[in-house]
Enzyme design. Structure first.
Site, PDB file in Angstrom:
ATOM      1  N   ASN A 196       0.877  -1.177   0.000  1.00 34.85           N
ATOM      2  CA  ASN A 196       0.000   0.000   0.000  1.00 34.85           C
ATOM      3  C   ASN A 196       0.909   1.220   0.000  1.00 34.85           C
ATOM      4  O   ASN A 196       1.484   1.569   1.024  1.00 34.85           O
ATOM      5  CB  ASN A 196      -0.895  -0.021   1.249  1.00 34.85           C
ATOM      6  N   LYS A 224       0.092   4.275  -0.378  1.00 36.19           N
ATOM      7  CA  LYS A 224      -0.549   5.503   0.152  1.00 36.19           C
ATOM      8  C   LYS A 224      -0.286   6.671  -0.806  1.00 36.19           C
ATOM      9  O   LYS A 224      -0.245   6.468  -2.026  1.00 36.19           O
ATOM     10  CB  LYS A 224      -0.041   5.795   1.564  1.00 36.19           C
ATOM     11  N   HIS A 250      -9.480   1.191   4.968  1.00 38.28           N
ATOM     12  CA  HIS A 250      -8.192   1.399   5.641  1.00 38.28           C
ATOM     13  C   HIS A 250      -8.399   2.353   6.814  1.00 38.28           C
ATOM     14  O   HIS A 250      -9.208   3.280   6.731  1.00 38.28           O
ATOM     15  CB  HIS A 250      -7.168   1.966   4.645  1.00 38.28           C
ATOM     16  N   GLU A 294      -6.771   4.763   7.856  1.00 38.03           N
ATOM     17  CA  GLU A 294      -6.580   6.197   7.547  1.00 38.03           C
ATOM     18  C   GLU A 294      -7.844   6.776   6.929  1.00 38.03           C
ATOM     19  O   GLU A 294      -8.216   7.919   7.206  1.00 38.03           O
ATOM     20  CB  GLU A 294      -5.363   6.377   6.629  1.00 38.03           C
ATOM     21  N   GLU A 304      -5.541  -4.904  10.731  1.00 38.04           N
ATOM     22  CA  GLU A 304      -4.524  -3.872  10.905  1.00 38.04           C
ATOM     23  C   GLU A 304      -4.782  -3.117  12.205  1.00 38.04           C
ATOM     24  O   GLU A 304      -5.553  -2.150  12.225  1.00 38.04           O
ATOM     25  CB  GLU A 304      -4.574  -2.886   9.736  1.00 38.04           C
ATOM     26  N   GLY A 316       2.381   2.244  10.863  1.00 35.55           N
ATOM     27  CA  GLY A 316       3.305   3.359  10.706  1.00 35.55           C
ATOM     28  C   GLY A 316       4.000   3.767  11.994  1.00 35.55           C
ATOM     29  O   GLY A 316       4.635   4.812  12.068  1.00 35.55           O
ATOM     30  N   SER A 373       3.396  -2.219  10.445  1.00 36.94           N
ATOM     31  CA  SER A 373       4.853  -2.243  10.597  1.00 36.94           C
ATOM     32  C   SER A 373       5.470  -3.595  10.234  1.00 36.94           C
ATOM     33  O   SER A 373       6.407  -4.062  10.893  1.00 36.94           O
ATOM     34  CB  SER A 373       5.254  -1.813  12.021  1.00 36.94           C
TER      35      SER A 373
HETATM   36  C1  PEP Z   1      -0.822   0.196   6.192  1.00 32.46           C
HETATM   37  O1  PEP Z   1      -0.937   1.410   6.058  1.00 32.46           O
HETATM   38  O2  PEP Z   1      -1.660  -0.562   5.697  1.00 32.46           O
HETATM   39  C2  PEP Z   1       0.319  -0.278   6.963  1.00 32.46           C
HETATM   40  C3  PEP Z   1       0.268  -1.475   7.446  1.00 32.46           C
HETATM   41  O3  PEP Z   1       1.372   0.598   7.122  1.00 32.46           O
HETATM   42  P1  PEP Z   1       2.827   0.264   7.804  1.00 32.46           P
HETATM   43  O4  PEP Z   1       3.291  -1.026   7.175  1.00 32.46           O
HETATM   44  O5  PEP Z   1       3.654   1.433   7.438  1.00 32.46           O
HETATM   45  O6  PEP Z   1       2.573   0.128   9.257  1.00 32.46           O
END
Ligand code: PEP
Length: 255
Positions: free
Chosen positions: A9, A11, A95, A97, A167, A173, A212
């Protein structure tokens, strides 16, 4: 039984030139990796260019969002049919976000998932609790509600086309990954909810972990029985790091 699915992803990162530079380095590194499905979700602006470059490769194209509407006067929106036109096979919906920053609720996520399936695109539906909800002991209640609400428009016989992504918001992040055990506990709970909703075919629905994920932790996560893949943000921006994540089986063999 469930083919691992590793998804990037991106973003709101990478111009078209940067996306192409990524693929130049990434694709040769993963050309020979067997038995995994690899998905890249660039920003809308790069979908066409990335899709053309991925044609003929084993890597699938995904969008990061979609409109719940089929078409009409919805300035700035992109429909599922338009994504099909660009060769998208997957799209991310729900997601955290989008939930937190754009006010998307489960009913909108459900409509988006329904619109995607109607157009023949597989939704990657994200769910996950915040730190506050986890610390208040509400993780399973939140996950139960999100799964019921976000999958409300998926017909029982279409369940297998879904990918669910767990998630935990506190791990996205932040560099703070859920331990494999914490993630597995949530995935097992989610699998039960999928069984409630879709019956025995839920055994074939893939549940990704996201938060992460890095080359260093992917193998231990993927070794859990109900973790069938990863949705990767930060580490997917680097072609070497994402190639190592996609090759997680090799890294495990080396240990
Ligand atoms: C995501 O935004 O779906 C995500 C898992 O980000 P990160 O791997 O940076 O934590």
């Amino acid at each position: 039984m469930r083919r691992p699915i590793l998804a990037a992803n991106w973003k709101m990162y990478k111009t078209t030139a940067e996306a192409e530079a990524f693929l130049e380095r990434f694709l040769p590194q993963v050309a020979g990796v067997p038995d995994v499905e690899v998905v890249i979700a660039p920003p809308y602006t790069s979908l066409d260019r990335v899709g053309r470059r991925l044609a003929g490769s084993k890597v699938a194209l995904a969008a990061q969002n979609v409109s719940p509407q089929a078409e009409g006067a919805f300035t700035g929106e992109v429909s599922a049919r338009m994504l099909v036109d660009l060769g998208c096979r997957y799209a991310i919906v729900g997601h955290s976000e989008r939930r937190a920053l754009f006010g998307e609720k489960d009913d909108v996520v459900a409509r988006k998932a329904g619109a995607l399936l109607g157009a023949g695109i597989r939704p990657i539906v994200c769910v996950g609790e915040t730190l506050e909800q986890r610390e208040a002991g509400r993780t399973f209640e939140v996950l139960r509600e999100q799964v019921a609400g976000s999958l409300a428009e998926v017909a029982p016989e279409r369940g297998e086309e879904l990918v669910l992504a767990y998630e935990p918001v506190w791990a996205i992040g932040t560099g703070r990954t859920a331990t494999p055990e914490i993630a597995q506990e949530a995935h097992a709970f989610l699998r039960e909810r999928l069984v409630d909703r879709f019956g025995p075919s839920a055994a074939r629905i893939r549940i990704q972990y996201g938060g992460s994920v890095k080359p260093e932790n992917v193998y231990a996560l993927m070794a859990q029985p109900d973790i069938d893949g990863a949705l990767v943000g930060g580490a997917s921006l680097d072609p070497e790091a994402f190639a190592r994540i996609v090759s997680f089986l090799r890294s495990g063999e080396k240990r």
